[in-house]
Design an enzyme around this catalytic site. Structure first.
Site, PDB file in Angstrom:
ATOM      1  N   GLY A 182      -7.153   6.334   5.223  1.00 42.25           N
ATOM      2  CA  GLY A 182      -6.580   6.793   4.296  1.00 42.25           C
ATOM      3  C   GLY A 182      -6.912   8.616   4.390  1.00 42.25           C
ATOM      4  O   GLY A 182      -7.895   8.811   4.420  1.00 42.25           O
ATOM      5  N   SER A 212      -6.364  -2.134   1.755  1.00 44.61           N
ATOM      6  CA  SER A 212      -6.589  -1.156   0.968  1.00 44.61           C
ATOM      7  C   SER A 212      -7.614  -3.118  -0.425  1.00 44.61           C
ATOM      8  O   SER A 212      -7.919  -2.342  -1.558  1.00 44.61           O
ATOM      9  CB  SER A 212      -6.139  -1.014  -0.097  1.00 44.61           C
ATOM     10  OG  SER A 212      -5.587  -0.286   0.476  1.00 44.61           O
ATOM     11  N   GLU A 214       0.498  -1.459  -0.109  1.00 46.10           N
ATOM     12  CA  GLU A 214       0.030  -0.059   0.072  1.00 46.10           C
ATOM     13  C   GLU A 214       0.741   1.472  -0.268  1.00 46.10           C
ATOM     14  O   GLU A 214       0.739   2.034   0.027  1.00 46.10           O
ATOM     15  CB  GLU A 214      -0.904  -0.153   1.480  1.00 46.10           C
ATOM     16  CG  GLU A 214      -2.113  -1.319   1.426  1.00 46.10           C
ATOM     17  CD  GLU A 214      -2.434  -0.979   2.147  1.00 46.10           C
ATOM     18  OE1 GLU A 214      -3.679  -0.265   2.673  1.00 46.10           O
ATOM     19  OE2 GLU A 214      -2.569  -2.117   3.211  1.00 46.10           O
ATOM     20  N   ASP A 264     -15.696  -1.177   8.842  1.00 48.53           N
ATOM     21  CA  ASP A 264     -16.649  -1.426   7.553  1.00 48.53           C
ATOM     22  C   ASP A 264     -17.218  -2.489   7.880  1.00 48.53           C
ATOM     23  O   ASP A 264     -17.072  -3.609   8.407  1.00 48.53           O
ATOM     24  CB  ASP A 264     -15.608  -1.865   6.688  1.00 48.53           C
ATOM     25  CG  ASP A 264     -14.631  -0.925   5.933  1.00 48.53           C
ATOM     26  OD1 ASP A 264     -14.967   0.719   6.058  1.00 48.53           O
ATOM     27  OD2 ASP A 264     -13.690  -1.201   5.847  1.00 48.53           O
ATOM     28  N   TYR A 304     -10.082   2.667  -5.180  1.00 47.80           N
ATOM     29  CA  TYR A 304      -8.721   3.591  -5.976  1.00 47.80           C
ATOM     30  C   TYR A 304      -9.105   3.871  -7.001  1.00 47.80           C
ATOM     31  O   TYR A 304      -8.472   4.854  -8.167  1.00 47.80           O
ATOM     32  CB  TYR A 304      -7.819   2.946  -5.273  1.00 47.80           C
ATOM     33  CG  TYR A 304      -7.699   2.921  -3.951  1.00 47.80           C
ATOM     34  CD1 TYR A 304      -7.196   3.776  -2.804  1.00 47.80           C
ATOM     35  CD2 TYR A 304      -7.820   1.972  -3.143  1.00 47.80           C
ATOM     36  CE1 TYR A 304      -7.449   4.213  -1.772  1.00 47.80           C
ATOM     37  CE2 TYR A 304      -7.294   1.115  -2.338  1.00 47.80           C
ATOM     38  CZ  TYR A 304      -7.737   2.410  -1.236  1.00 47.80           C
ATOM     39  OH  TYR A 304      -6.960   2.469   0.397  1.00 47.80           O
ATOM     40  N   GLU A 315     -14.210  -5.409   8.865  1.00 49.58           N
ATOM     41  CA  GLU A 315     -12.802  -5.394   9.132  1.00 49.58           C
ATOM     42  C   GLU A 315     -12.839  -3.885   9.736  1.00 49.58           C
ATOM     43  O   GLU A 315     -14.110  -3.030  10.100  1.00 49.58           O
ATOM     44  CB  GLU A 315     -11.478  -5.350   7.794  1.00 49.58           C
ATOM     45  CG  GLU A 315     -11.647  -5.186   6.713  1.00 49.58           C
ATOM     46  CD  GLU A 315     -11.093  -4.981   5.709  1.00 49.58           C
ATOM     47  OE1 GLU A 315     -10.130  -4.379   6.012  1.00 49.58           O
ATOM     48  OE2 GLU A 315     -11.159  -5.671   5.069  1.00 49.58           O
ATOM     49  N   ASN A 351     -10.235  -0.272  10.061  1.00 48.07           N
ATOM     50  CA  ASN A 351      -9.002   0.433   9.411  1.00 48.07           C
ATOM     51  C   ASN A 351      -8.453   0.795  10.425  1.00 48.07           C
ATOM     52  O   ASN A 351      -8.865   2.712  10.998  1.00 48.07           O
ATOM     53  CB  ASN A 351      -9.324   0.679   8.417  1.00 48.07           C
ATOM     54  CG  ASN A 351      -8.515   1.451   7.820  1.00 48.07           C
ATOM     55  OD1 ASN A 351      -7.077   2.326   8.401  1.00 48.07           O
ATOM     56  ND2 ASN A 351      -8.048   1.597   6.217  1.00 48.07           N
ATOM     57  N   ARG A 399     -11.861   3.873  11.087  1.00 49.27           N
ATOM     58  CA  ARG A 399     -12.745   3.061  10.286  1.00 49.27           C
ATOM     59  C   ARG A 399     -13.419   1.828  10.821  1.00 49.27           C
ATOM     60  O   ARG A 399     -12.236   0.942  10.182  1.00 49.27           O
ATOM     61  CB  ARG A 399     -12.926   3.876   8.906  1.00 49.27           C
ATOM     62  CG  ARG A 399     -12.991   5.056   8.384  1.00 49.27           C
ATOM     63  CD  ARG A 399     -13.127   5.163   7.043  1.00 49.27           C
ATOM     64  NE  ARG A 399     -13.172   3.608   6.122  1.00 49.27           N
ATOM     65  CZ  ARG A 399     -12.737   3.155   5.739  1.00 49.27           C
ATOM     66  NH1 ARG A 399     -11.360   4.042   5.247  1.00 49.27           N
ATOM     67  NH2 ARG A 399     -12.475   1.723   4.873  1.00 49.27           N
TER      68      ARG A 399
END
Length: 311
Positions: A275, A149, A15, A256, A215, A269, A271, A254
């Site tokens: 980002g 990601s 990443e 998800d 992305y 999951e 984070n 975060r």
């Protein structure tokens, strides 16, 4: 005295390119706010730079292994440099999808059925494991266990697709997670300190919210506020905060989730270092709550607790 901030970015994980974008955005924001900020690429001789440049604090803008897994947090603890985000243990557990789910399951939080497979002890194709896979029912997801990601994730519809999907996932990690796949609506919940920011609904063209959808694709749409009704929103916030606290995460991050057709939320999951690119969801949620990008970066720098030996 003007603080001297090290923005840690780059690194050596898969990443890296995303981290470079995040790091540059953070550093540019800090400079706009009059903060003495310096980019430090952890791929290079960063420990010497951290020791010699007398930084007051580190903003971690690293994603994936080497930055989000507790290792860089350990270095900073040793150097007595306060840093943003979760601590060593929370970071190490949060990047590990399987162990995060074990803790969530113990806390009676909703997780999807899965199978953990190690490359070191690859028991994937014995009869017992195949029966467990069939019990999950196709389609299933094959995920590298310690990877962010959505890199290396494969959606598998039959046993004939299993070999190639497993090989791809093992390219990114020595451990993989085989998880039941459900159709549903994906949401992400951003947490800033003790505050939950507005939920984002992720609307995608294809079944899988993979690296391309995150992305590269212009067809992926984000709705904030999410459109959930009050009961759903309250339930989701409760699940997300309980999941966050169960892993002892702190600072910002975060969670998800996916909402199935039966109106059931399932945790996917966490984070711990979101980002900060032009497509990133954490700044989007903050903006919906009236927090500008520059304000957000300053808030992130100030909400992490000091190191224990500084107290």
């Amino acid at each position: 005295m003007n603080k001297k901030i090290a923005v840690l970015f780059g690194g050596t994980s898969s990443e890296r390119s995303i981290s470079i974008k995040s790091g540059n955005a953070v550093r540019n924001s800090l400079l706009k706010s009059g903060i003495n900020a310096h980019l430090i690429d952890t791929r290079d001789d960063f420990i010497t730079k951290l020791k010699n440049y007398n930084f007051n604090q580190a903003y971690i803008a690293l994603h994936g292994r080497g930055g989000e897994d507790g290792s860089i947090q350990g270095v900073l603890e040793y150097l007595n440099i306060p840093y943003t985000g979760s601590g060593i243990m929370a970071s190490a557990i949060a990047i590990d999808k399987f162990r995060s789910k074990l803790i969530w399951k113990a806390c009676n939080l909703p997780i999807l059925p899965d199978i953990f497979v190690s490359k070191k002890n690859n028991n994937l194709f014995n009869e017992h494991t195949i029966n467990r896979i069939l019990h999950l029912q196709f389609p299933i997801l094959i995920k590298p266990n310690n990877q962010g990601s959505s890199i290396g994730i494969q959606l598998v519809h039959s046993l004939s697709e299993l070999n190639s999907a497993v090989d791809i996932a093992f390219n990114y990690d020595n451990n993989i997670l085989i998880e039941k796949f459900i159709q549903g609506q994906e949401y992400t919940v951003s947490i800033l300190g003790k505050q939950i920011l507005p939920t984002i609904h992720i609307s995608k063209k294809y079944s899988l919210y993979d690296y391309h959808a995150k992305y590269e694709s212009s067809s992926t749409k984000y709705c904030c506020p999410s459109g959930l009704n009050d009961i759903q929103e309250k339930n989701l916030r409760k699940i997300a905060m309980k999941a966050w606290n169960a892993l002892n995460c702190e600072g910002h991050g975060r969670i998800d989730v996916i909402l199935d057709v039966k109106n059931q939320f399932w945790l996917l999951e966490v984070n711990t270092i979101p980002g900060m690119t032009e497509r990133s969801l954490f700044p989007m949620a903050a903006k919906a709550d009236g927090i500008s990008f520059d304000e957000l970066i300053l808030l992130i720098l100030n909400i992490k607790k000091p190191l224990l030996h500084d107290q």
